[in-house]
Every structure is written in C-alpha cells, then in structure tokens.
Design a protein around this motif. Structure first.
Motif, short mmCIF file in Angstrom:
data_model
loop_
_atom_site.label_atom_id
_atom_site.label_comp_id
_atom_site.label_asym_id
_atom_site.label_seq_id
_atom_site.Cartn_x
_atom_site.Cartn_y
_atom_site.Cartn_z
N PHE A 51 5.59 11.13 1.92
CA PHE A 51 4.45 10.21 1.91
C PHE A 51 3.51 10.55 0.76
N VAL A 52 3.32 11.83 0.52
CA VAL A 52 2.48 12.26 -0.61
C VAL A 52 3.14 11.83 -1.92
N MET A 53 4.46 12.02 -2.01
CA MET A 53 5.17 11.60 -3.24
C MET A 53 5.02 10.09 -3.46
N PHE A 54 5.16 9.31 -2.40
CA PHE A 54 4.97 7.86 -2.53
C PHE A 54 3.54 7.54 -2.95
N ALA A 55 2.58 8.28 -2.43
CA ALA A 55 1.18 8.05 -2.80
C ALA A 55 0.97 8.31 -4.29
N VAL A 56 1.53 9.40 -4.80
CA VAL A 56 1.41 9.72 -6.23
C VAL A 56 2.09 8.64 -7.06
N PHE A 57 3.29 8.27 -6.67
CA PHE A 57 4.06 7.25 -7.40
C PHE A 57 3.30 5.92 -7.42
N ILE A 58 2.79 5.48 -6.27
CA ILE A 58 2.10 4.20 -6.20
C ILE A 58 0.79 4.25 -6.99
N PHE A 59 0.07 5.37 -6.90
CA PHE A 59 -1.17 5.52 -7.68
C PHE A 59 -0.86 5.44 -9.18
N ALA A 60 0.21 6.12 -9.60
CA ALA A 60 0.60 6.09 -11.02
C ALA A 60 0.95 4.66 -11.45
N CYS A 61 1.61 3.91 -10.58
CA CYS A 61 1.90 2.50 -10.88
C CYS A 61 0.59 1.73 -11.07
N GLY A 62 -0.39 2.01 -10.23
CA GLY A 62 -1.69 1.36 -10.36
C GLY A 62 -2.34 1.67 -11.69
N VAL A 63 -2.22 2.92 -12.14
CA VAL A 63 -2.80 3.31 -13.43
C VAL A 63 -2.13 2.54 -14.56
N THR A 64 -0.82 2.34 -14.49
CA THR A 64 -0.15 1.58 -15.56
C THR A 64 -0.63 0.13 -15.58
N HIS A 65 -0.88 -0.44 -14.42
CA HIS A 65 -1.40 -1.81 -14.39
C HIS A 65 -2.85 -1.85 -14.89
#
Length: 184
Positions: A64-78
């Motif tokens: 869940f933490v890994m998904f949180a980091v991944f999703i947050f990073a996706c947000g930063v790219t957007h």
C-alpha cells in the motif's frame, strides 16, 4: 554538477502550449484534466497511508505504501505537465518521469509475488460461513452439556434411590438374621 543543474533547469525549449497552437480550449482541456488528475493522485496516497496507519494488522502494508509512492509520483508528473504548458522544462519533466518509472517498476515487481498470497486469504463470505458453523457447533455443545447435566442428575437420583433400597434391604436382612437367631 553545475552543468547537470543547468541542463535540468533549462526552460528554453518550446512549451506544450506552443504545440497546442495556444488554442484556449485545447490548453484549458489539458490543464483542467491534469489539475483533476493531480488532485486525485495527491489524495489517493494519503488515503492509502491512512489505511496503513489504522490497519497495522494487514499482512501486506508495504505494498500500500509502494502504491502511495507510485501514485504520488504520477501526480507530480501531471503537475509538471501543467507547468510545461507554459514553460518547456522537459529535463525536469523527464527526471520526474524517471522517478515515477522507478516507483512504478518497484511496485510492479513487488505486487506479483503477493497475488497468490492475497488470493489464498479467505474471503469474507467463507469467514462468515465458518463463523456460522462455529456458532452452530457452540450451540450444539451447550445443548449437549445441558443434556449431560440433566442425565447426570437423573443418574445421581437413581443411585440415591438404589442406595435407599439397599439400605432397607440390609435393614430387613439384619432383622431376619436376628429373628432367625432368636428362633435357633
């Protein structure tokens, strides 16, 4: 190091708005879409971290933490895409995408070994059925204990009655032996 930073912070490339021919509708479409995605991608990780903090009994919290980091990073790219509509900071954008790619790859690698383990977890329905079965067995055991206590009480009463009868027979035998002794 200075050359690296100068390259990363370069903004002299044409921005995305140039590719959109600065069409207000097209620019607004991309910016509004990215804003909504950023807001969602920044909200979801907080929900996942909240889940992890509140449910420390979950077996796979780290994913869940890994998904949180991944999703947050996706947000930063957007978020960077929004910036790039007006400024062509493509090196920073590429660097952020590399970070997102690393988080994505790490999450993808870690999630697959968990799939069989997650599938092996009992479903809520199977746990409910086991709970119903245990409840029925408990009720049956309680009833059997009550029946056993009732039978035990009946048996104790019968034994007491037999002991009284034996005591009477012994008394009668004793009286007969005295009578026989007196006659002899």
């Amino acid at each position: 190091m200075s050359d690296f930073l100068n390259t990363m912070l370069r903004t002299d490339l044409p921005p995305h708005g140039h590719c959109y021919l600065w069409d207000d509708n097209l620019v607004n479409l991309h910016v509004a879409s990215d804003v909504i995605i950023v807001l969602s991608y920044f909200t979801i990780p907080f929900a996942l971290i909240y889940l992890v903090l509140k449910r420390d009994d979950l077996r796979f919290n780290y994913i869940f933490v890994m998904f949180a980091v991944f999703i947050f990073a996706c947000g930063v790219t957007h978020l960077m895409n929004i910036y790039n509509v007006w400024y062509g900071a493509y090196w920073i954008s590429g660097g952020l995408k590399a970070i997102t790619a690393t988080a994505s790859l790490g999450t993808a690698i870690l999630v697959w070994p968990l799939i069989p383990k997650a599938l092996a977890l009992p479903s809520n329905e199977s746990l409910r059925l086991v709970n119903v079965e245990l409840q029925e067995k408990t009720e049956l055991a309680v009833q059997q204990r009550a029946d056993l206590e009732e039978l035990s009480a009946e048996l104790a009463a019968m034994v007491e009655e037999r002991n009284r009868e034996l005591a009477e027979l012994r008394h009668v035998k004793t009286d007969l032996e005295k009578s026989n002794a007196e006659l002899a």
